[in-house]
Design an enzyme around this catalytic site. Structure first.
Site, short mmCIF file in Angstrom:
data_model
loop_
_atom_site.label_atom_id
_atom_site.label_comp_id
_atom_site.label_asym_id
_atom_site.label_seq_id
_atom_site.Cartn_x
_atom_site.Cartn_y
_atom_site.Cartn_z
CE LYS A 112 -3.53 -2.69 0.80
NZ LYS A 112 -4.79 -2.81 0.13
C1 LIG Z 1 -0.87 -7.86 2.38
C2 LIG Z 1 -2.00 -7.75 1.42
N1 LIG Z 1 -2.07 -8.60 0.40
C3 LIG Z 1 -3.07 -8.55 -0.50
C4 LIG Z 1 -4.10 -7.63 -0.37
C5 LIG Z 1 -5.19 -7.60 -1.39
O1 LIG Z 1 -5.03 -6.51 -2.25
P1 LIG Z 1 -6.29 -5.90 -3.03
O2 LIG Z 1 -7.27 -5.51 -1.97
O3 LIG Z 1 -5.76 -4.76 -3.78
O4 LIG Z 1 -6.82 -7.00 -3.86
C6 LIG Z 1 -4.08 -6.72 0.71
C7 LIG Z 1 -5.13 -5.69 0.93
O5 LIG Z 1 -5.57 -5.01 0.13
C8 LIG Z 1 -2.99 -6.77 1.60
O6 LIG Z 1 -2.90 -5.89 2.59
N1 LIG Z 2 -6.63 -5.27 2.31
C1 LIG Z 2 -6.95 -3.90 2.42
C2 LIG Z 2 -8.40 -3.64 2.32
C3 LIG Z 2 -8.67 -2.32 1.70
O1 LIG Z 2 -8.23 -2.37 0.39
P1 LIG Z 2 -7.94 -1.11 -0.50
O2 LIG Z 2 -6.80 -1.54 -1.35
O3 LIG Z 2 -9.17 -0.84 -1.24
O4 LIG Z 2 -7.57 0.05 0.36
C4 LIG Z 2 -6.29 -3.33 3.65
O5 LIG Z 2 -5.21 -3.75 3.95
O6 LIG Z 2 -6.80 -2.47 4.32
#
Ligand SMILES: Cc1ncc(COP(=O)(O)O)c(C=O)c1O
Ligand SMILES: N[C@@H](CCOP(=O)(O)O)C(=O)O
Length: 467
Positions: A112
């Site tokens: 993120k």
């Molecule tokens: C460590 C981790 N892996 C995978 C994901 C999944 O990613 P996305 O929500 O973009 O599919 C998340 C949260 O979003 C995460 O925090």
């Molecule tokens: N897995 C995410 C959930 C929110 O997902 P986002 O990519 O839409 O912000 C988290 O870690 O909070």
């Protein structure tokens, strides 16, 4: 570049406005009016470029005239200067075919940071010329929260209210959010799951009274700028493995469908992506949708991969829109149906379009542990449980043409999930120095019931009305 809503009745916006707006006023998600494309020569020209220079080339078509190239470069340099690896997102080879793309070298140890470090700077820049105070409301299953808080803590003209599911994030994830004591940071633990938190955030945007009083914005991947920044590492990795002359496949641990949708955008821009493997844990709405056309919400089951414990994947709406000929009227109908019945079926056109690039896999806890052990024993890599879900799914892609490398996105540092890593491998990963004293810091957060009234009342008491 202009951005349109997937549901067709919100105004089209430019890049600056779409970044500050987050969610569209009709409940839809913004997407570029047209996918920009990069020629094979332009992609070939990325060979040997730094992460920042790659970012400038990939992002420039999306920002239009909101930022000139030097300004964009300065923001990217600042954002990625906080990463601890010179390559920002290094590639690590596991065997002759499998690679890990390490996305966790930023300040909060998860992928993120790649987008949120930049988004924090974009907010600051765009707010500097406006008389507006932004109220950011977000939902997190663990990682978005800490990355967004790190990016926004202490910044002028912005407050952040972050909702996480009480007791359903790891201790490290919670403390990364709740030990940031800047006055503009407000952590709320809701007595519910991530889907409830996310639904409340969307309801606040849809409430004209609330969104009229406060200038709301989003840090979740419903905000277009989040996804835009994530497109960069697909280019960066694929070019290092031979693109555009060689196609590359990616396996992506998935929850809210943001990260893997960024891969779809890269493909739309011209990157030769052989396949996008959507890897879910047992909260498998996306696997059911892609393998059987069944997009129906199940009950969220807590797992050792809490960040993926999601059963309503916001960004899937962007894909459904694009695959159905961008028919906003039809999409708005489908979303209304989903909101009423908690289930929709994909159209034939959507299923065929998706199967041209996506496959999916549901990975249970045993297979996840096996992948962690394999990475540790056979390749000397300690990986986090989310990345292991991606790796387990990658290992099942036996039908991919020989010679196509498979890159698994390593989305979090193993030290964020020490218990799960220790259970699988026997080794307990240490916290990196930048967060080493996390368990000595004071925590501050408020526990609230998972009701919209309770949460909006809490926010309304503390937020600054729009300027
Ligand atoms: C460590 C981790 N892996 C995978 C994901 C999944 O990613 P996305 O929500 O973009 O599919 C998340 C949260 O979003 C995460 O925090
Ligand atoms: N897995 C995410 C959930 C929110 O997902 P986002 O990519 O839409 O912000 C988290 O870690 O909070």
């Amino acid at each position: 570049m202009r951005y349109i809503s997937t549901r067709g009745s919100a105004p089209a916006l430019d890049f600056e406005s779409v970044t500050l707006a987050g969610l569209a006023t009709d409940g839809g998600l913004y997407v570029p009016e047209k996918w920009p494309s990069l020629s094979q020569d332009e992609i070939a020209g990325m060979a040997g470029l730094s992460y920042v220079e790659t970012a400038v080339r990939v992002i420039a078509p999306f920002v239009g005239d909101a930022l000139d190239e030097d300004a964009l470069r300065a923001l990217c340099t600042q954002a990625y200067g906080r990463f601890e690896h010179d390559a920002v997102t290094p590639l690590v080879q596991l065997d002759h075919r499998h690679w890990l793309l390490e996305l966790f070298h930023g300040p909060t140890l998860a992928f993120k940071d790649v987008a949120l470090q930049l988004l924090g700077l974009l907010f600051e820049r765009f707010l500097s010329n406006r008389d507006t105070h932004l109220t950011v409301v977000g939902a997190t299953s663990g990682d978005t929260g800490s990355a967004a808080i790190d990016a926004l803590a202490g910044r002028a003209k912005v407050d952040i209210f972050m909702l996480h599911p009480d007791g359903r994030v790891s201790d490290v994830q919670r403390r990364q959010m709740t030990t940031v004591l800047a006055p503009n940071v407000h952590n709320i633990a809701i007595q519910g799951d991530f889907d409830q938190a996310q639904a409340m955030v969307k309801a606040m945007f849809a409430d004209p009274d609330f969104s009229g009083r406060f200038a709301l914005s989003a840090v979740n991947s419903i905000n277009w700028a989040r996804l835009m920044a994530q497109v960069v590492y697909y280019f960066y990795a694929a070019v290092r493995l031979g693109a555009p002359h060689r196609p590359v496949a990616f396996s992506v641990p998935t929850g809210n469908f943001g990260d893997v949708f960024a891969g779809y955008v890269a493909a739309k821009m011209g990157l030769p992506v052989a396949r996008l493997i959507v890897a879910t844990n047992i909260n498998d709405i996306l696997h059911r949708a892609l393998s059987a056309g069944d997009y129906s919400q199940g009950t969220v089951v807590p797992t050792a991969t809490p960040s993926m414990d999601i059963q309503v994947s916001s960004n899937f709406e962007r894909l459904l829109f694009d695959l159905n000929g961008r028919d906003a009227f039809q999409l708005a109908e489908s979303m209304r149906e989903f909101e009423t019945n908690r289930a929709i079926s994909l159209t034939t056109r959507q299923r065929e379009g998706a199967s041209a690039i996506f496959t999916s896999a549901r990975v249970d806890g045993d297979d996840m542990q096996m992948a962690m052990r394999w990475a540790c024993e056979r390749a000397g890599q300690v990986i986090d449980p989310h990345s292991a879900i991606g790796l387990a799914a990658a290992a099942r892609a036996e039908d991919l043409a020989a010679g196509v490398p498979i890159v698994t996105l390593a989305t979090a540092h193993p030290a964020k999930f020490p218990d799960a890593v220790e259970r699988a491998t026997g080794a307990r990963p240490a916290l990196p120095p930048r967060v080493a004293n996390l368990f000595e810091r004071e925590e501050r957060y408020t526990v609230l019931p998972a009701t919209l009234d309770a949460v909006t009342a809490y926010i309304a008491e503390r937020a600054t009305p729009r300027g």
